[in-house]
Design an enzyme around this catalytic site. Structure first.
Site, PDB file in Angstrom:
ATOM      1  CG  ASP A  79      -2.959  -0.398  -2.320  1.00  0.00           C
ATOM      2  OD1 ASP A  79      -2.991   0.786  -1.918  1.00  0.00           O
ATOM      3  OD2 ASP A  79      -3.525  -1.323  -1.713  1.00  0.00           O
ATOM      4  CG  ASP A  97      -6.160   0.972  -0.683  1.00  0.00           C
ATOM      5  OD1 ASP A  97      -5.288   1.864  -0.596  1.00  0.00           O
ATOM      6  OD2 ASP A  97      -6.185  -0.015   0.079  1.00  0.00           O
ATOM      7  CB  SER A 104      -0.955  -0.041   1.200  1.00  0.00           C
ATOM      8  OG  SER A 104      -1.890   0.988   1.148  1.00  0.00           O
ATOM      9  CG  ASP A 157      -2.658   4.223  -1.310  1.00  0.00           C
ATOM     10  OD1 ASP A 157      -3.454   4.127  -2.253  1.00  0.00           O
ATOM     11  OD2 ASP A 157      -2.691   3.463  -0.326  1.00  0.00           O
TER      12      ASP A 157
END
Length: 447
Positions: free
Chosen positions: A245, A247, A104, A243
């Site tokens: 990833d 999400d 992440s 960010d």
């Protein structure tokens, strides 16, 4: 059962250090595969594996694929795509599980493995515990004629782009709007520009040149101090930061205003619940700004707090049969659109409100008045019992006394890093900073 490997968002750590090593990830894939087959009626299961842009993704993807194959589970590989793309594709393709290789918002030297159910939601605790039990049994490979096969899903990104666009109202477009996109050199680098461009926006893209090492480095949703400045400099109306990833979402305008997850959740909830009349309350977390809770109370919108972590927000939404929730950090949930937090889909919901209302983000959030929050992250040794630190406890109690009637102090360990997060919320930012620093300085140890 205490979980040894799974945290609040899957298994995460520093690459090359347990548990983020090829041998453990091989074992993890095989254990997850055995559990999956056991819980699949006909015993035949297929998983989808996606990843972000970290260089370690190549190594971990190969190990994970081998583990699932050893358990007799077929694998679909879709390469670098946002985490929510894996959730959507797992659901759309009627697969039994989705897996994402990502840490992440963490730097490139960290990585992790997180799992999605067939419904595109995070795995329940019980299933994670079942996987851990299988890990303890050790590695075992099925017979050669039962090994799983692997193939690549070539059009994964294109399918996800079309899905994202489908969550934007058919009667609206983004023509005439100029957007600055910060893709964090992460998984959204080749997806986000296509989504907003195809809806009619003029886009200026940053953070779209991943090299395996620069993910989240000075860019993205965790580095937004100058997002408004960059947005204005690019001649754009609004800036969107994702960010690694994709999400999470943080936004800014060209007038110097930054909009965190609390502000964006307010805009989204007001539009969906008040303007569109959808029946729902809202779920925040312990970190959610008190002003948001107070404003929803004034509006007659039910609001509850969950533990920090989007999985806990999701659990509470499901319990209450509500649709909208989120975190200050930018994880936003709109369950009428997507089954998990999705930065791109969240941005489209906010932008649809801007287009439909004809108002700016500044105007849409003018009556919210968020209280200043100061967050200090202190690195601590793994396993350190910070609650037994007498000097720290005394400083926290003193801060709570000083803040009484003016704000609050919240201390919690990170679920993904060896950090202690010290948050102070007060009616004055300088006062909040002083209180937070005083508490942080009292911690007896540092890593």
């Amino acid at each position: 059962m205490a979980r040894h490997y799974f945290g609040t968002d899957g298994v995460r750590g520093t690459v090359g250090t347990s548990p983020i090593t090829p041998d453990f990830v091989l074992l993890l894939g095989q254990a997850a595969g055995r559990v999956l087959k056991r819980n699949t009626p006909n015993g035949h299961a297929t998983v989808l594996i996606g990843k972000d842009t970290r260089v370690s993704g190549y190594m971990l993807e190969a190990a994970l694929q081998a583990g699932f194959s050893a358990a007799g589970v077929d694998v679909l590989l879709c390469g670098p795509v946002p985490t929510p793309a894996v959730a959507y594709l797992t659901r759309a393709l009627r697969l039994e599980m989705g897996v994402v290789i990502s840490a992440s918002h963490n730097p490139y030297h960290d990585n992790g493995i997180k799992f999605f159910s067939a419904q595109g939601t995070k795995l329940p605790d019980a299933m994670e515990e079942e996987i851990e039990a299988e890990i303890e049994r050790g590695f075992a490979c099925v017979e050669s004629d039962a090994l799983g096969k692997a193939r690549r899903l070539e059009d994964a990104s294109g399918r996800y782009v079309e899905f994202c666009k489908s969550t934007f109202p058919a009667g609206l477009d983004l023509k005439g709007m100029k957007l600055y996109l910060d893709c964090a050199h992460g998984a959204a680098y080749h997806v986000a520009p296509a989504v907003f461009h195809e809806l009619g926006a003029d886009v200026v893209v940053d953070g779209d040149k991943p090299d395996g090492f620069n993910i989240n480095r000075g860019v993205g949703a965790t580095h937004t101090d100058d997002l408004a400045e960059r947005t204005a400099k690019a001649g754009c109306d609004l800036g969107l930061a994702f960010d690694g990833d994709a999400d999470r979402l943080i936004m800014a305008d060209n007038q110097g205003h930054l909009y965190n997850g609390d502000a964006l959740l307010y805009v989204m909830a007001c539009d969906k619940i008040v303007a569109q009349g959808k029946k729902s309350g809202v779920v925040g977390t312990l970190m959610t700004n008190y002003a948001l809770e107070k404003r929803f109370e004034e509006m007659g919108i039910a609001f509850e707090r969950a533990k920090v972590g989007d999985r806990y927000v999701m659990e509470r939404l499901v319990q209450k049969n509500w649709l909208y929730g989120g975190e200050s950090s930018g994880h936003l949930l709109a369950l009428d659109c997507q089954s998990t937090g999705d930065g791109i889909v969240s941005a489209l919901q906010v932008l649809s409100c801007v287009r439909r209302s004809g108002r700016t983000l500044a105007e849409l959030t003018a009556d919210l008045g968020l209280m200043p929050q100061v967050l200090i992250n202190k690195r601590i040794p793994k396993g350190y019992d910070w609650q037994a630190d007498a000097a720290f406890a005394q400083a926290a109690q003193e801060a709570a006394r000083l803040l009484q009637g003016r704000g609050r102090v919240l201390i919690r360990p990170s679920g993904t890093e060896p950090l202690l997060r010290i948050m102070v919320e007060a009616d004055d930012k300088t006062f909040a900073q002083e209180c937070a620093q005083r508490v942080a300085d009292a911690l007896s140890v540092t890593a």
